[in-house]
Design a protein around this motif. Structure first.
Motif, mmCIF file in Angstrom:
data_model
loop_
_atom_site.group_PDB
_atom_site.id
_atom_site.type_symbol
_atom_site.label_atom_id
_atom_site.label_comp_id
_atom_site.label_asym_id
_atom_site.label_seq_id
_atom_site.Cartn_x
_atom_site.Cartn_y
_atom_site.Cartn_z
ATOM 1 N N GLU A 198 0.902 -1.158 -0.084
ATOM 2 C CA GLU A 198 -0.005 0.112 0.218
ATOM 3 C C GLU A 198 0.698 1.267 -0.010
ATOM 4 O O GLU A 198 1.383 1.560 0.964
ATOM 5 C CB GLU A 198 -1.006 0.030 1.154
ATOM 6 C CG GLU A 198 -1.897 -1.349 1.467
ATOM 7 C CD GLU A 198 -2.983 -1.208 0.251
ATOM 8 O OE1 GLU A 198 -3.508 -0.146 0.011
ATOM 9 O OE2 GLU A 198 -3.481 -2.327 0.076
ATOM 10 N N THR A 199 1.077 1.918 -1.086
ATOM 11 C CA THR A 199 1.904 3.099 -1.137
ATOM 12 C C THR A 199 1.624 3.936 -2.620
ATOM 13 O O THR A 199 1.172 3.146 -3.400
ATOM 14 C CB THR A 199 3.486 2.551 -1.417
ATOM 15 O OG1 THR A 199 4.336 3.761 -1.184
ATOM 16 C CG2 THR A 199 3.951 1.728 -2.655
ATOM 17 N N SER A 200 2.100 5.006 -2.507
ATOM 18 C CA SER A 200 1.739 6.072 -3.557
ATOM 19 C C SER A 200 3.096 6.604 -3.926
ATOM 20 O O SER A 200 3.918 6.940 -2.976
ATOM 21 C CB SER A 200 0.779 6.985 -3.194
ATOM 22 O OG SER A 200 1.077 7.874 -2.154
ATOM 23 N N TYR A 201 3.265 7.114 -5.194
ATOM 24 C CA TYR A 201 4.488 7.759 -5.440
ATOM 25 C C TYR A 201 3.998 9.217 -6.337
ATOM 26 O O TYR A 201 3.055 9.142 -7.046
ATOM 27 C CB TYR A 201 5.338 7.132 -6.675
ATOM 28 C CG TYR A 201 6.007 5.850 -5.921
ATOM 29 C CD1 TYR A 201 7.403 5.885 -5.631
ATOM 30 C CD2 TYR A 201 5.241 4.719 -5.639
ATOM 31 C CE1 TYR A 201 8.037 4.916 -5.167
ATOM 32 C CE2 TYR A 201 6.202 3.708 -5.126
ATOM 33 C CZ TYR A 201 7.476 3.685 -4.704
ATOM 34 O OH TYR A 201 8.334 2.689 -4.056
ATOM 35 N N HIS A 202 4.850 10.149 -6.073
ATOM 36 C CA HIS A 202 4.678 11.560 -6.821
ATOM 37 C C HIS A 202 5.505 11.749 -7.897
ATOM 38 O O HIS A 202 6.668 11.588 -7.660
ATOM 39 C CB HIS A 202 4.502 12.492 -5.828
ATOM 40 C CG HIS A 202 3.527 12.358 -4.807
ATOM 41 N ND1 HIS A 202 2.455 13.125 -4.827
ATOM 42 C CD2 HIS A 202 3.150 11.547 -3.789
ATOM 43 C CE1 HIS A 202 1.631 12.859 -3.864
ATOM 44 N NE2 HIS A 202 1.934 11.803 -3.136
ATOM 45 N N SER A 218 -0.003 12.408 -12.393
ATOM 46 C CA SER A 218 1.289 12.910 -11.681
ATOM 47 C C SER A 218 1.567 11.909 -10.293
ATOM 48 O O SER A 218 2.575 12.012 -9.817
ATOM 49 C CB SER A 218 1.251 14.230 -11.259
ATOM 50 O OG SER A 218 0.192 14.663 -10.729
ATOM 51 N N VAL A 219 0.568 11.181 -9.771
ATOM 52 C CA VAL A 219 0.556 10.444 -8.608
ATOM 53 C C VAL A 219 -0.150 9.252 -9.083
ATOM 54 O O VAL A 219 -1.166 8.875 -9.805
ATOM 55 C CB VAL A 219 -0.457 11.088 -7.474
ATOM 56 C CG1 VAL A 219 -0.520 10.278 -6.320
ATOM 57 C CG2 VAL A 219 -0.080 12.399 -7.318
ATOM 58 N N ILE A 220 0.731 8.035 -8.845
ATOM 59 C CA ILE A 220 0.289 6.532 -9.100
ATOM 60 C C ILE A 220 0.208 5.997 -7.769
ATOM 61 O O ILE A 220 1.222 6.137 -6.551
ATOM 62 C CB ILE A 220 1.272 5.795 -9.921
ATOM 63 C CG1 ILE A 220 2.835 6.022 -9.471
ATOM 64 C CG2 ILE A 220 1.427 6.548 -11.240
ATOM 65 C CD1 ILE A 220 3.844 5.179 -10.037
ATOM 66 N N GLU A 221 -0.873 5.210 -7.402
ATOM 67 C CA GLU A 221 -0.973 4.463 -6.053
ATOM 68 C C GLU A 221 -1.103 3.189 -6.546
ATOM 69 O O GLU A 221 -1.784 2.592 -7.391
ATOM 70 C CB GLU A 221 -2.451 5.251 -5.610
ATOM 71 C CG GLU A 221 -2.112 6.803 -5.276
ATOM 72 C CD GLU A 221 -3.490 7.018 -4.527
ATOM 73 O OE1 GLU A 221 -4.466 6.206 -4.363
ATOM 74 O OE2 GLU A 221 -3.621 8.276 -4.328
ATOM 75 N N LEU A 250 12.967 12.125 -14.875
ATOM 76 C CA LEU A 250 11.600 11.853 -14.204
ATOM 77 C C LEU A 250 11.976 11.025 -12.996
ATOM 78 O O LEU A 250 12.429 9.921 -12.961
ATOM 79 C CB LEU A 250 10.600 11.110 -15.059
ATOM 80 C CG LEU A 250 9.328 10.586 -14.569
ATOM 81 C CD1 LEU A 250 8.487 11.743 -13.885
ATOM 82 C CD2 LEU A 250 8.671 9.622 -15.779
ATOM 83 N N THR A 251 11.408 11.354 -11.967
ATOM 84 C CA THR A 251 11.660 10.847 -10.504
ATOM 85 C C THR A 251 10.442 10.394 -10.035
ATOM 86 O O THR A 251 9.546 11.546 -9.704
ATOM 87 C CB THR A 251 12.683 11.682 -9.718
ATOM 88 O OG1 THR A 251 13.810 11.959 -10.286
ATOM 89 C CG2 THR A 251 13.119 10.758 -8.460
ATOM 90 N N TRP A 252 10.068 9.352 -9.473
ATOM 91 C CA TRP A 252 9.082 9.035 -8.735
ATOM 92 C C TRP A 252 9.464 8.888 -7.403
ATOM 93 O O TRP A 252 10.265 7.998 -6.794
ATOM 94 C CB TRP A 252 8.319 7.677 -9.356
ATOM 95 C CG TRP A 252 7.782 7.469 -10.366
ATOM 96 C CD1 TRP A 252 8.198 7.391 -11.617
ATOM 97 C CD2 TRP A 252 6.482 8.427 -10.766
ATOM 98 N NE1 TRP A 252 7.337 7.673 -12.627
ATOM 99 C CE2 TRP A 252 6.232 8.283 -12.145
ATOM 100 C CE3 TRP A 252 5.389 9.069 -10.077
ATOM 101 C CZ2 TRP A 252 4.948 8.702 -12.805
ATOM 102 C CZ3 TRP A 252 4.390 9.306 -10.554
ATOM 103 C CH2 TRP A 252 3.967 9.224 -12.034
ATOM 104 N N LEU A 253 8.819 9.474 -6.335
ATOM 105 C CA LEU A 253 9.114 9.613 -4.987
ATOM 106 C C LEU A 253 7.788 9.234 -3.999
ATOM 107 O O LEU A 253 6.647 9.588 -4.328
ATOM 108 C CB LEU A 253 9.543 10.893 -4.483
ATOM 109 C CG LEU A 253 10.633 11.796 -5.357
ATOM 110 C CD1 LEU A 253 10.525 13.317 -5.136
ATOM 111 C CD2 LEU A 253 11.860 11.303 -4.718
#
Length: 278
Positions: A198-202, A218-221, A250-253
């Motif tokens: 259960e996490t999300s990335y911005h 711009s946000v993936i969950e 492009l960086t996903w955090l």
């Protein structure tokens, strides 16, 4: 006034006083002239003055042949920790967790004439960080049939190639290279969650100079056992020029542990010919 010259003995500087890592002058450089839609190189690794076994002894060697075993060893270690990972997932973990700064936090330099700040054509995703690669958070995986379709439709003509556009940036690689941006280009990517359920990335965007770049969503969950997410990246030329390559990322955090970065190279054009290779 007469000129004065002072000659001092040569000095070897080692340890904490050395700025490292640094991309060596002999290191392979991009772009790929044969397939510019694939960003090369992928990553950088130690390759200068490496103590190597030679016969019954050891010698110091330098070259990309010394860097390759470092990456191979990291890939083997990742496979031992994650035996279910595909080769593409292992490559993605290495590329997306690489460092673009030296141990002092300064941008990695690339040797040349003159020396400059390294870009993706010098080191791809950056300098390998094995400890971070073990837990990348998300990875860019590729089905073998995607590679097969690329080779079949590039070098031979098969019946299922009618819908194939031939754009190499369609491959789900942990990098993006667009060598022919005239107006606007859309690139799709899919990421696979290999971290917490259960996490999300911005998304954090660094657009190449001369272009606008947007990511949707711009946000993936990742929730309810969802392991994959697909997003699109849109590049739009801000100026009509036959330009050179510019770079971004492009960086996903996830806001705590993971920073998943892919390098980006874009070249704007107004004519379908290659005016330069770098």
């Amino acid at each position: 006034m007469a000129a004065v010259v002072k000659v001092s003995p040569a000095v070897t500087v080692v340890g904490s006083r050395v700025s490292s890592p640094r991309v060596a002058g002999f290191s392979s450089r991009g772009p790929s002239t044969e397939f510019p839609g694939i960003l090369k190189p992928d990553v950088a690794a130690p390759g200068a003055s490496i103590l190597a076994a030679v016969g019954d002894s050891y010698q110091f060697y330098s070259g990309t042949s010394m860097a390759c075993p470092h990456v191979s060893a990291v890939a083997a270690l990742l496979k031992s920790v994650h035996p279910d990972w595909s080769p593409a997932m292992i490559k993605s973990a290495i590329v997306t967790t690489a460092s673009i700064t030296d141990r002092f936090g300064m941008p990695i330099q690339a040797e040349g004439a003159p020396r400059k700040v390294a870009d993706p054509f010098d080191f791809g995703g950056g300098h390998i960080e094995p400890d971070r690669a073990v837990d990348p958070g998300i990875v860019y995986d590729i089905e073998p049939r995607e590679y097969a379709k690329f080779f079949n439709c590039t070098f031979v003509s098969f019946d299922d190639c009618e819908s194939y556009t031939g754009q190499l940036y369609e491959l789900n690689l942990p990098s993006i290279a667009v060598p022919n941006l005239k107006n606007s280009v859309i690139v799709w990517r899919t990421v696979t969650n290999v971290g917490a359920a259960e996490t999300s990335y911005h998304a954090r965007v660094e657009a190449p100079a001369g272009t606008t770049m947007s990511v949707e969503p711009s946000v993936i969950e990742f929730a309810n056992n969802t392991r994959t997410a697909t997003f699109k990246v849109t590049f739009t030329a801000k100026q009509r020029v036959q330009g050179g390559y510019t770079f971004g990322s492009l960086t996903w955090l996830d806001g705590s542990t993971h920073s998943v970065r892919i390098p980006i190279a874009v070249r704007t054009i107004i004519q379908d010919f290659v005016a330069d290779t770098s």
